[in-house]
Design an enzyme around this catalytic site. Structure first.
Site, PDB file in Angstrom:
ATOM      1  N   SER A 186       2.221   6.977  -7.650  1.00 46.64           N
ATOM      2  CA  SER A 186       3.236   6.584  -8.622  1.00 46.64           C
ATOM      3  C   SER A 186       4.140   7.714  -9.075  1.00 46.64           C
ATOM      4  O   SER A 186       5.262   7.461  -9.526  1.00 46.64           O
ATOM      5  CB  SER A 186       2.566   5.956  -9.845  1.00 46.64           C
ATOM      6  OG  SER A 186       1.689   6.884 -10.470  1.00 46.64           O
ATOM      7  N   HIS A 214       1.947  -0.292  -7.115  1.00 47.89           N
ATOM      8  CA  HIS A 214       3.357   0.051  -6.929  1.00 47.89           C
ATOM      9  C   HIS A 214       3.881  -0.414  -5.569  1.00 47.89           C
ATOM     10  O   HIS A 214       4.815   0.198  -5.030  1.00 47.89           O
ATOM     11  CB  HIS A 214       3.551   1.558  -7.089  1.00 47.89           C
ATOM     12  CG  HIS A 214       3.482   2.019  -8.509  1.00 47.89           C
ATOM     13  ND1 HIS A 214       4.566   1.986  -9.361  1.00 47.89           N
ATOM     14  CD2 HIS A 214       2.445   2.489  -9.239  1.00 47.89           C
ATOM     15  CE1 HIS A 214       4.207   2.442 -10.550  1.00 47.89           C
ATOM     16  NE2 HIS A 214       2.926   2.763 -10.502  1.00 47.89           N
ATOM     17  N   LYS A 245       3.980  -5.041 -13.073  1.00 47.76           N
ATOM     18  CA  LYS A 245       5.078  -4.296 -12.465  1.00 47.76           C
ATOM     19  C   LYS A 245       5.985  -5.292 -11.727  1.00 47.76           C
ATOM     20  O   LYS A 245       6.684  -6.056 -12.365  1.00 47.76           O
ATOM     21  CB  LYS A 245       4.531  -3.186 -11.573  1.00 47.76           C
ATOM     22  CG  LYS A 245       3.802  -2.098 -12.372  1.00 47.76           C
ATOM     23  CD  LYS A 245       3.320  -0.976 -11.522  1.00 47.76           C
ATOM     24  CE  LYS A 245       2.761   0.194 -12.308  1.00 47.76           C
ATOM     25  NZ  LYS A 245       1.897  -0.069 -13.433  1.00 47.76           N
TER      26      LYS A 245
END
Length: 397
Positions: A186, A214, A245
């Site tokens: 990340s 991610h 996310k």
């Protein structure tokens, strides 16, 4: 007692500020989107948002909001219970089934967050007879989860397959071995070499776990994450991830894995057994997000175009950006105080970003981590680049 402690804590806070490492929290008075309204902690008003994990721009998508509103009427606000008592609704089971199918795994279990998911895996699956082999740059939740287990702990240098093989050779006496890696790291935007990791796992009879927070939703041809990108969806044993996310941006996490692993987690994983169920409104909205992700590549293509444009323009302007094509685009600064000041100057110019420094990243590697979104327009990206150039001049660089 606290009066004796207060001065020590205040001194520590002063030291953090003096080192340029203090992390202020700015207040946003609008929905999470490509542009947000800052109401405190900086220049007030609307600014372009280049620091959220809102990869696909779905945090305020009208269809997601509609699904959430409908869910409030249908399933209520919260469960007021854990799953095994009376906290399981059909919407939870439907989301688990959809995630299993989407990720190519046999079963899925929902958690309050991916931090909880990673906190509940290692202690449940591994004991002192086992070994866990972790990438050196794995997320803090993986590190903390490993600490909760009694397994032997081994670490290999970031994406270094020779070092990973050495750790596998050194742990051949273990009953079980689990290799764990972020799918995308990340702070850097680097992608783990999953095919090579799976090859080593096959050679040394180890399991593979990937935190794909991610990546899921936009990496890979169908947005199924790094295992899809590398063609190893059937070779990864455990996938953890977040709903906070790309998949809507609210909260919640999951473990998608072999059927027996998920069954054991339901019986013994402490963050699952002792935390309230995921709010039904989030589960229902997440189902709508999966519909949107599976129906079209448009958002993924727009995100890729914005990412390529920003990386190209910033490089042409003379900024150092870590290589890659992930929408995490770290602009390397080096000095922590300078990174923090640059972020302030950018906010004054209408671009909301955050400077990252130790302990989030190593000493001397402070950066502005820019995060692109499908919600950004071409004009937004070009305006952000222009703001970086102007802020750099104001900083005296």
């Amino acid at each position: 007692m606290f009066d004796n402690v207060r001065a020590d804590i205040a001194t520590t806070l002063d030291e953090i500020r003096e080192a340029g490492l203090f992390k202020p929290e700015r207040v946003i008075g609008s929905p999470q989107s490509a542009a947000v309204t800052v109401t405190g902690g900086g220049k007030p008003g609307e600014v372009l948002n280049f620091c959220a994990n809102n990869y696909l721009g779905l945090a305020d998508h009208p269809e997601v909001l509609a699904a959430a509103k409908d869910a409030l009427d249908r399933w209520g606000y919260g469960m007021a219970s854990v799953r095994f008592i009376c906290g399981t609704q059909d919407v939870h089971k439907e989301l688990e089934d959809r995630l299993s199918t989407f990720l190519g795994q046999e079963d899925t279990i929902l958690y309050s967050s991916c931090f909880d998911a990673n906190g509940g895996v290692f202690e449940t699956l591994l004991d002192a007879n086992d070994a866990v082999i972790s990438d050196a740059l794995n997320h803090a939740s993986i590190i903390d989860g490993i600490r909760l287990s009694k397994a032997r702990r081994h670490r290999y240098a970031n994406r270094d397959m020779a070092d990973l093989e050495k750790q596998l050779q050194d742990t051949q006496d273990a009953r079980r071995r689990l290799i764990v890696t972020d799918g995308v790291f990340s702070m850097d935007g680097y992608v783990a070499p999953l095919r090579e990791i799976c090859d080593l796992a096959d050679r040394y009879d180890a399991m593979v776990m990937v935190d794909d927070s991610h990546a899921v939703g936009f990496v890979g041809a169908g947005g199924r994450g790094t295992p899809e990108l590398h063609g190893v969806m059937d070779r990864v044993d455990i996938i953890t991830g977040t709903l906070g996310k790309a998949l809507g941006g609210a909260s919640g996490g999951y473990v998608a894995a072999r059927r027996e692993i998920v069954a054991l987690l339901r019986q013994r994983s402490r963050p699952y057994l002792f935390s309230n169920s995921l709010a039904p409104v989030i589960a229902a909205a997440s189902l709508k997000v999966l519909d949107l992700v599976e129906q079209s590549n448009e958002l993924r293509e727009r995100l890729a175009a914005n990412t390529a444009l920003f990386r190209t323009k910033m490089t042409e302007a003379g900024f150092e950006i870590l290589p890659g094509d992930h929408p995490i685009a770290p602009v390397m600064i080096g000095d922590a105080a300078k990174a923090g000041k640059l972020a302030e100057l950018l906010l004054e110019r209408g671009v909301y970003v955050i400077g990252f420094s130790y302990p989030v990243v190593p000493h001397g590697q402070a950066r502005i981590r820019v995060q692109l979104s499908a919600a950004h327009s071409t004009a937004d990206v070009e305006r952000a680049v222009a703001a970086f150039v102007d802020a750099r001049t104001a900083l005296g660089e």
